[in-house]
Design a protein around this motif. Structure first.
Motif, PDB file in Angstrom:
ATOM      1  N   GLY A 131       7.221  -3.238  -6.011  1.00 47.07           N
ATOM      2  CA  GLY A 131       7.983  -2.010  -6.216  1.00 47.07           C
ATOM      3  C   GLY A 131       8.744  -2.011  -7.531  1.00 47.07           C
ATOM      4  N   ILE A 132       9.330  -3.158  -7.880  1.00 54.00           N
ATOM      5  CA  ILE A 132      10.094  -3.249  -9.134  1.00 54.00           C
ATOM      6  C   ILE A 132       9.168  -3.107 -10.336  1.00 54.00           C
ATOM      7  CG2 ILE A 132      11.504  -4.779 -10.566  1.00 54.00           C
ATOM      8  CD1 ILE A 132      12.644  -5.933  -7.931  1.00 54.00           C
ATOM      9  N   PHE A 133       8.043  -3.816 -10.314  1.00 52.98           N
ATOM     10  CA  PHE A 133       7.101  -3.727 -11.435  1.00 52.98           C
ATOM     11  C   PHE A 133       6.548  -2.308 -11.593  1.00 52.98           C
ATOM     12  CE2 PHE A 133       6.643  -8.445 -11.142  1.00 52.98           C
ATOM     13  CZ  PHE A 133       6.858  -8.731 -12.479  1.00 52.98           C
ATOM     14  N   LEU A 134       6.208  -1.667 -10.485  1.00 55.46           N
ATOM     15  CA  LEU A 134       5.661  -0.313 -10.575  1.00 55.46           C
ATOM     16  C   LEU A 134       6.722   0.680 -11.040  1.00 55.46           C
ATOM     17  CD1 LEU A 134       3.292  -0.058  -7.468  1.00 55.46           C
ATOM     18  CD2 LEU A 134       2.700  -0.496  -9.859  1.00 55.46           C
ATOM     19  N   ASN A 135       7.965   0.457 -10.655  1.00 55.14           N
ATOM     20  CA  ASN A 135       9.035   1.336 -11.123  1.00 55.14           C
ATOM     21  C   ASN A 135       9.160   1.265 -12.647  1.00 55.14           C
ATOM     22  OD1 ASN A 135      11.460   3.077 -10.501  1.00 55.14           O
ATOM     23  ND2 ASN A 135      12.458   1.402 -11.578  1.00 55.14           N
ATOM     24  N   ILE A 163       0.844  -1.205   0.000  1.00 53.06           N
ATOM     25  CA  ILE A 163       0.000   0.000   0.000  1.00 53.06           C
ATOM     26  C   ILE A 163       0.876   1.252   0.000  1.00 53.06           C
ATOM     27  CG2 ILE A 163      -1.669   1.331   1.351  1.00 53.06           C
ATOM     28  CD1 ILE A 163      -2.746  -1.423   2.365  1.00 53.06           C
ATOM     29  N   ARG A 164       1.912   1.232   0.812  1.00 51.94           N
ATOM     30  CA  ARG A 164       2.843   2.371   0.874  1.00 51.94           C
ATOM     31  C   ARG A 164       3.557   2.567  -0.462  1.00 51.94           C
ATOM     32  NH1 ARG A 164       7.913   2.574   5.152  1.00 51.94           N
ATOM     33  NH2 ARG A 164       8.648   4.695   4.681  1.00 51.94           N
ATOM     34  N   THR A 165       3.949   1.468  -1.103  1.00 57.02           N
ATOM     35  CA  THR A 165       4.622   1.535  -2.400  1.00 57.02           C
ATOM     36  C   THR A 165       3.692   2.093  -3.470  1.00 57.02           C
ATOM     37  OG1 THR A 165       5.997  -0.367  -1.778  1.00 57.02           O
ATOM     38  CG2 THR A 165       5.875   0.169  -4.123  1.00 57.02           C
TER      39      THR A 165
END
Length: 243
Positions: free
Chosen positions: A234-238, A117-119
């Motif tokens: 986090g990696i996918f969203l980046n 959620i934070r990411t």
């Protein structure tokens, strides 16, 4: 001061069944309380062991002793502030036509959900769609790990298989994260639609994989068998927002 009935009530909210019964949950820590106030979240009651000027003008503020805070806190090391909140009101568009939603399949670790959620909040993803067997968003460990992002990111629980079928029937892309899909570094990153993250140990269910319109993977360079779900998110969203 805090009376015995309030102590009993707040302690009961450490358990999911009583949170659901009373439609209330607790949030702990001065930073989290500042997030509540900054986001204009309704507060049923606020307890603090300190004379914080930010709290003193609130109509439902109660100054209590450290020993009393220890009796109501769900933390091993109680903080100086605890807020009692009603369940959050959330409204969202069920179809992610022009934005990216995150879908979670059977995420069980509260720390993982809170970090996810934070990411999402960091990358501007405003909606998280969870399977009904994903850990509850009001779990105190989820709330703590979200670091206040729970107040800015909508988290909804649905029959995820049924939801994905609805998306597919509306020609909305569904990106499944797997160990065998196309490398996220070599294809167009998902910009809109639904990005699915699977269970920490077994990944996405075969039923959900069968509905996905695309499969994506993170290239592995070392020997680890898998990534933590929150790290993978986090990696996918980046890649989604910086490629």
């Amino acid at each position: 001061m805090i009376n015995k009935s309030d102590i009993k009530h707040i302690r009961s909210l450490h358990q999911k069944k009583f949170r659901e019964q009373h439609k209330q949950f607790i949030v702990e820590g001065p930073k989290m309380v500042r997030e509540i106030i900054a986001n204009n979240v309704p507060i049923n009651a606020l307890y603090s062991t300190e004379n914080e000027p930010l709290y003193e003008n609130l109509p439902n503020f109660h100054k209590i002793k450290s020993s009393e805070m220890g009796r109501i806190s769900a933390l091993k090391n109680p903080s100086s502030a605890l807020a009692l909140l009603p369940y959050l009101n959330t409204e969202y568009s069920p179809l992610p036509k022009e934005e990216l939603y995150l879908g979670l399949d059977h995420i069980q670790d509260p720390g993982n959900l809170g970090t996810i959620i934070r990411t999402c909040d960091w990358f501007g993803v405003k909606t998280v769609i969870c399977s009904e067997d994903t850990v509850e968003k009001y779990n105190p460990k989820v709330i703590q790990a979200s670091m206040g992002s729970i107040f800015r990111v909508i988290v909804e629980y649905v029959d995820l298989l049924e939801y994905c079928n609805k998306l597919k029937n509306n020609d909305i892309d569904i990106f499944g994260t797997t160990l065998s899909g196309e490398q996220v570094t070599t294809v167009n990153a998902p910009k809109k639609g639904l990005l699915l993250i699977g269970n920490e140990s077994r990944g996405l269910s075969s039923e959900l994989l069968g509905i996905c319109t695309h499969e994506r993977k993170i290239p592995r360079l070392g020997g680890s068998e898998s990534l933590n779900a929150a790290v993978a998110c986090g990696i996918f969203l980046n890649y989604a927002f910086h490629s």
